[in-house]
Design a protein around this motif. Structure first.
Motif, PDB file in Angstrom:
ATOM      1  N   THR A  42       0.838  -1.210   0.000  1.00 20.55           N
ATOM      2  CA  THR A  42       0.000   0.000   0.000  1.00 20.55           C
ATOM      3  C   THR A  42       0.865   1.250   0.000  1.00 20.55           C
ATOM      4  O   THR A  42       0.584   2.223  -0.713  1.00 20.55           O
ATOM      5  CB  THR A  42      -0.939   0.000   1.216  1.00 20.55           C
ATOM      6  OG1 THR A  42      -1.753  -1.176   1.188  1.00 20.55           O
ATOM      7  CG2 THR A  42      -1.842   1.222   1.200  1.00 20.55           C
ATOM      8  N   ARG A  43       1.928   1.239   0.786  1.00 20.19           N
ATOM      9  CA  ARG A  43       2.827   2.396   0.824  1.00 20.19           C
ATOM     10  C   ARG A  43       3.519   2.604  -0.520  1.00 20.19           C
ATOM     11  O   ARG A  43       3.730   3.748  -0.937  1.00 20.19           O
ATOM     12  CB  ARG A  43       3.862   2.210   1.939  1.00 20.19           C
ATOM     13  CG  ARG A  43       3.269   2.338   3.324  1.00 20.19           C
ATOM     14  CD  ARG A  43       4.293   2.166   4.437  1.00 20.19           C
ATOM     15  NE  ARG A  43       3.638   2.266   5.736  1.00 20.19           N
ATOM     16  CZ  ARG A  43       3.343   3.399   6.347  1.00 20.19           C
ATOM     17  NH1 ARG A  43       3.657   4.550   5.770  1.00 20.19           N
ATOM     18  NH2 ARG A  43       2.739   3.404   7.521  1.00 20.19           N
ATOM     19  N   ILE A  44       3.866   1.511  -1.184  1.00 16.72           N
ATOM     20  CA  ILE A  44       4.509   1.638  -2.497  1.00 16.72           C
ATOM     21  C   ILE A  44       3.551   2.268  -3.503  1.00 16.72           C
ATOM     22  O   ILE A  44       3.894   3.191  -4.244  1.00 16.72           O
ATOM     23  CB  ILE A  44       4.982   0.255  -2.996  1.00 16.72           C
ATOM     24  CG1 ILE A  44       6.132  -0.262  -2.127  1.00 16.72           C
ATOM     25  CG2 ILE A  44       5.430   0.344  -4.454  1.00 16.72           C
ATOM     26  CD1 ILE A  44       6.517  -1.694  -2.419  1.00 16.72           C
ATOM     27  N   VAL A  45       2.314   1.767  -3.492  1.00 16.08           N
ATOM     28  CA  VAL A  45       1.320   2.247  -4.458  1.00 16.08           C
ATOM     29  C   VAL A  45       0.986   3.724  -4.235  1.00 16.08           C
ATOM     30  O   VAL A  45       0.847   4.497  -5.188  1.00 16.08           O
ATOM     31  CB  VAL A  45       0.040   1.395  -4.363  1.00 16.08           C
ATOM     32  CG1 VAL A  45      -1.075   2.006  -5.207  1.00 16.08           C
ATOM     33  CG2 VAL A  45       0.328  -0.026  -4.817  1.00 16.08           C
ATOM     34  N   LEU A  46       0.876   4.121  -2.973  1.00 13.16           N
ATOM     35  CA  LEU A  46       0.425   5.477  -2.674  1.00 13.16           C
ATOM     36  C   LEU A  46       1.567   6.471  -2.512  1.00 13.16           C
ATOM     37  O   LEU A  46       1.321   7.644  -2.209  1.00 13.16           O
ATOM     38  CB  LEU A  46      -0.429   5.469  -1.398  1.00 13.16           C
ATOM     39  CG  LEU A  46      -1.697   4.604  -1.461  1.00 13.16           C
ATOM     40  CD1 LEU A  46      -2.487   4.735  -0.165  1.00 13.16           C
ATOM     41  CD2 LEU A  46      -2.574   4.974  -2.651  1.00 13.16           C
ATOM     42  N   LYS A  47       2.781   6.029  -2.713  1.00  9.60           N
ATOM     43  CA  LYS A  47       3.922   6.925  -2.574  1.00  9.60           C
ATOM     44  C   LYS A  47       3.803   8.093  -3.555  1.00  9.60           C
ATOM     45  O   LYS A  47       3.636   7.913  -4.755  1.00  9.60           O
ATOM     46  CB  LYS A  47       5.221   6.167  -2.819  1.00  9.60           C
ATOM     47  CG  LYS A  47       6.459   7.030  -2.614  1.00  9.60           C
ATOM     48  CD  LYS A  47       7.727   6.215  -2.829  1.00  9.60           C
ATOM     49  CE  LYS A  47       8.964   7.106  -2.610  1.00  9.60           C
ATOM     50  NZ  LYS A  47      10.221   6.335  -2.835  1.00  9.60           N
ATOM     51  N   GLY A  48       3.906   9.291  -3.040  1.00 12.18           N
ATOM     52  CA  GLY A  48       3.845  10.483  -3.888  1.00 12.18           C
ATOM     53  C   GLY A  48       2.450  10.946  -4.218  1.00 12.18           C
ATOM     54  O   GLY A  48       2.269  11.999  -4.832  1.00 12.18           O
ATOM     55  N   PRO A  55      -0.367  16.304   0.898  1.00 11.60           N
ATOM     56  CA  PRO A  55       0.172  14.942   0.835  1.00 11.60           C
ATOM     57  C   PRO A  55      -0.668  13.962   1.647  1.00 11.60           C
ATOM     58  O   PRO A  55      -1.552  14.371   2.416  1.00 11.60           O
ATOM     59  CB  PRO A  55       1.566  15.100   1.450  1.00 11.60           C
ATOM     60  CG  PRO A  55       1.424  16.250   2.388  1.00 11.60           C
ATOM     61  CD  PRO A  55       0.467  17.194   1.732  1.00 11.60           C
ATOM     62  N   ILE A  56      -0.374  12.699   1.476  1.00 10.58           N
ATOM     63  CA  ILE A  56      -1.076  11.648   2.210  1.00 10.58           C
ATOM     64  C   ILE A  56      -0.125  11.013   3.209  1.00 10.58           C
ATOM     65  O   ILE A  56       1.018  10.687   2.882  1.00 10.58           O
ATOM     66  CB  ILE A  56      -1.624  10.590   1.233  1.00 10.58           C
ATOM     67  CG1 ILE A  56      -2.817  11.183   0.467  1.00 10.58           C
ATOM     68  CG2 ILE A  56      -2.027   9.315   1.959  1.00 10.58           C
ATOM     69  CD1 ILE A  56      -3.324  10.315  -0.645  1.00 10.58           C
ATOM     70  N   LYS A  57      -0.601  10.867   4.434  1.00  9.93           N
ATOM     71  CA  LYS A  57       0.186  10.227   5.485  1.00  9.93           C
ATOM     72  C   LYS A  57      -0.478   8.901   5.852  1.00  9.93           C
ATOM     73  O   LYS A  57      -1.630   8.874   6.282  1.00  9.93           O
ATOM     74  CB  LYS A  57       0.272  11.125   6.717  1.00  9.93           C
ATOM     75  CG  LYS A  57       1.033  10.504   7.873  1.00  9.93           C
ATOM     76  CD  LYS A  57       1.049  11.426   9.098  1.00  9.93           C
ATOM     77  CE  LYS A  57       1.800  10.793  10.252  1.00  9.93           C
ATOM     78  NZ  LYS A  57       1.812  11.685  11.454  1.00  9.93           N
ATOM     79  N   LEU A  58       0.253   7.801   5.676  1.00  9.52           N
ATOM     80  CA  LEU A  58      -0.277   6.481   6.009  1.00  9.52           C
ATOM     81  C   LEU A  58       0.107   6.110   7.434  1.00  9.52           C
ATOM     82  O   LEU A  58       1.259   6.269   7.849  1.00  9.52           O
ATOM     83  CB  LEU A  58       0.256   5.430   5.034  1.00  9.52           C
ATOM     84  CG  LEU A  58      -0.192   5.572   3.574  1.00  9.52           C
ATOM     85  CD1 LEU A  58       0.405   4.468   2.742  1.00  9.52           C
ATOM     86  CD2 LEU A  58      -1.701   5.556   3.467  1.00  9.52           C
ATOM     87  N   ILE A  59      -0.855   5.621   8.183  1.00 10.51           N
ATOM     88  CA  ILE A  59      -0.635   5.165   9.548  1.00 10.51           C
ATOM     89  C   ILE A  59      -0.995   3.687   9.607  1.00 10.51           C
ATOM     90  O   ILE A  59      -2.073   3.291   9.152  1.00 10.51           O
ATOM     91  CB  ILE A  59      -1.509   5.957  10.542  1.00 10.51           C
ATOM     92  CG1 ILE A  59      -1.224   7.465  10.429  1.00 10.51           C
ATOM     93  CG2 ILE A  59      -1.290   5.476  11.968  1.00 10.51           C
ATOM     94  CD1 ILE A  59      -2.206   8.334  11.201  1.00 10.51           C
ATOM     95  N   SER A  60      -0.102   2.887  10.143  1.00 11.51           N
ATOM     96  CA  SER A  60      -0.306   1.438  10.149  1.00 11.51           C
ATOM     97  C   SER A  60      -0.752   0.927  11.506  1.00 11.51           C
ATOM     98  O   SER A  60      -0.253   1.348  12.548  1.00 11.51           O
ATOM     99  CB  SER A  60       0.985   0.713   9.755  1.00 11.51           C
ATOM    100  OG  SER A  60       1.282   0.927   8.389  1.00 11.51           O
ATOM    101  N   ALA A  61      -1.757   0.012  11.476  1.00 10.44           N
ATOM    102  CA  ALA A  61      -2.184  -0.726  12.660  1.00 10.44           C
ATOM    103  C   ALA A  61      -2.320  -2.185  12.244  1.00 10.44           C
ATOM    104  O   ALA A  61      -2.873  -2.488  11.183  1.00 10.44           O
ATOM    105  CB  ALA A  61      -3.507  -0.192  13.192  1.00 10.44           C
ATOM    106  N   TYR A  62      -1.821  -3.108  13.094  1.00  6.17           N
ATOM    107  CA  TYR A  62      -1.774  -4.522  12.714  1.00  6.17           C
ATOM    108  C   TYR A  62      -2.803  -5.362  13.466  1.00  6.17           C
ATOM    109  O   TYR A  62      -2.822  -6.582  13.339  1.00  6.17           O
ATOM    110  CB  TYR A  62      -0.357  -5.076  12.952  1.00  6.17           C
ATOM    111  CG  TYR A  62       0.675  -4.405  12.071  1.00  6.17           C
ATOM    112  CD1 TYR A  62       0.939  -4.894  10.789  1.00  6.17           C
ATOM    113  CD2 TYR A  62       1.337  -3.270  12.502  1.00  6.17           C
ATOM    114  CE1 TYR A  62       1.866  -4.259   9.961  1.00  6.17           C
ATOM    115  CE2 TYR A  62       2.268  -2.629  11.681  1.00  6.17           C
ATOM    116  CZ  TYR A  62       2.512  -3.122  10.414  1.00  6.17           C
ATOM    117  OH  TYR A  62       3.428  -2.492   9.592  1.00  6.17           O
TER     118      TYR A  62
END
Length: 473
Positions: A42-48, A55-62
């Motif tokens: 997901t981070r690769i796809v949404l990079k940039g 911009p978009i900031k991704l926050i991860s929860a597992y």
């Protein structure tokens, strides 16, 4: 082709890139999934990727619990993409329910993304859970993921904008309600500046505001109008035939968005309307005050005393009221109303009113009637100024110890406007020449008033008068 390979297909010319975006507050997106590869991909796809210059900031929860901890602390997450099966078969759905029902968060857009649709059939989930989209992991190509992201952000943006507009309208309505009693134009405009700044802060816009005078370029036949210089600067011009021009100047470092501009225009029209009403009201009040003063002078001249007594008493009343902590507009009302404190003397015969010697007991009883006569004349009006004047006319001869007239009121039973006027009236009457005696020396008057402290006069108000006011008169 497996999920990861298809997922990584990314066409970056469909969205803005980070290098074209100035530093600004990011859109926060929460990814909730127990698979680390999902987060990585997901981070690769949404990079940039950016949206509306941010911009978009991704926050991860597992896990569900980790996601809840984040959501409890962070109130401005725009979008959450949630897996269904994590700690248990329904962890994601339980998380959705908790977000909506327990956290009362109906703003964050929620997207279910599952790799095991058998545990959470599409139709059942959409019907029973407050989500905004449902996707299987296998169908989420990079392009589709971006579509889901941008669609969710647009929806979140619209909700946030509606909340901001609702808050701004609430502010406008509240200010419109609270400002109806304001009579000082400068204070009203300063308060308006604060409201404008607060409205802009809801949109992350910092506005610079100030009140200026005499902008030659805005001299116009129009009375009052709004002028938008550009998307960052506007003016509200208040022209007047009798006052100096005032200009409400507002500027911003960045463009003012259209929806905020519309709200500002609505509020500015309210400001203009209020100022126009305020000026009309002030003109009417000034006319009324002139009539009251003239009437007071006329009454004093009838009793062969100078009309300056009315003016002096009113000025002393105003100063005592302000020194006692009474609000300025109320102190001003006391000042004007006190000019009519002896209006009831219009009903007293001339032979008593202008008698050069001491009144007989029966004559004094007639003279005392001027308090009630004055009250009857003034009490029929529903105007605040005349209600205060009626109170002063009736009670300014009441004494602190209860020995006064017409009702023998005692202490704070006597309205404060009457207690203040009593001090002003007695002081000026004693230092001034009257038909039946010359004026007393100031020192003698002060001594008499001190002797009457707690008897005739309110002790606290008399202390204020003697310590702060008497030297001026």
């Amino acid at each position: 082709m497996d999920f990861n390979e298809e997922f990584i297909k990314f066409v970056d010319n469909d969205a803005e890139t980070a290098e074209n975006v100035i530093e600004s507050k990011p859109w926060k997106i929460l990814i909730v999934d127990d698979e680390k590869d999902v987060h990585r991909v997901t981070r690769i796809v949404l990079k940039g990727l950016t949206f509306e210059g941010r911009p978009i900031k991704l926050i991860s929860a597992y896990s569900k619990e980790e996601a809840l901890e984040i959501l409890r602390k962070d109130k401005d997450i725009a979008l959450a993409i949630i897996d269904v099966v994590m700690e248990d078969k329904h962890a994601g759905l339980d998380l959705v329910k908790y977000i909506r029902e327990n956290l009362k968060n109906h703003k964050t857009r929620l997207v279910i993304r599952t790799g095991q649709p058998g545990y959470a059939p599409n139709k059942e989930v959409v019907l029973n859970y407050d989500i905004n989209d449902y996707r299987e992991k296998t169908e989420l190509t990079s392009e589709r993921l971006i579509t889901v992201i941008l669609s969710g952000l647009r929806s979140y943006r619209d909700i946030v904008n509606l909340e901001k507009e609702a808050e701004s309208l609430k502010t406008i309505f509240g200010f419109a309600t609270e400002s109806t009693s304001e009579t000082n134009e400068d204070i009203f405009l300063e308060s308006s500046c604060k409201v404008v700044r607060n409205m802009a802060e809801n949109y992350d816009i910092i506005l610079n505001t100030k009140i200026c005078e005499d902008y030659p370029e805005f001299h116009s036949n129009k009375k009052n109008f709004i002028h938008w210089e550009n998307e960052k600067e506007f003016f509200v011009i208040f022209n007047s035939d009798t006052e100096r021009q005032k200009v409400f100047c507002v500027s911003s470092e960045k463009p003012i968005p259209e929806n905020l501009k519309n709200l500002l225009n609505l509020f500015l029209l309210h400001i203009i309307t209020t100022v126009e009403k305020m000026r009309i009201s002030n003109e009417l009040n000034e006319t009324l005050y002139e009539i009251i003063f003239t009437l007071g002078e006329l009454l004093e001249s009838r009793s062969e005393e100078t009309g300056e007594h009315v003016l002096r008493v009113s000025n002393i009343v105003y100063d005592i009221a302000q020194a006692a902590g009474i609000e300025e507009h109320k102190a001003f009302e006391f000042k004007i109303a006190s000019m009519l404190h002896d209006i009831g003397k219009i009903g007293i015969p001339d032979y008593i009113l202008n008698k050069p010697g001491k009144l007989t007991d029966s004559e004094f009883e007639i003279m005392k009637e001027h308090t009630v006569i004055g009250y009857r004349i003034l009490a029929s009006s529903n105007k605040d100024i005349f209600k205060i004047a009626a109170s002063i006319a009736k009670y300014h001869h009441e004494n602190w110890d209860g020995s006064g007239y017409p009702e023998g009121l005692k202490g704070k039973e006597i309205p404060i406007e009457a207690r203040i006027t009593a001090i002003a009236d007695v002081y000026d009457a004693l230092v001034s020449d009257r038909v039946y005696r010359p004026g007393w020396p100031k020192e003698k008057v002060i001594k008499y008033m001190k002797d009457m402290k707690g008897k005739k006069f309110d002790p606290e108000l008399l202390d204020i008068f003697l310590s702060k006011i008497v030297d001026k008169f």
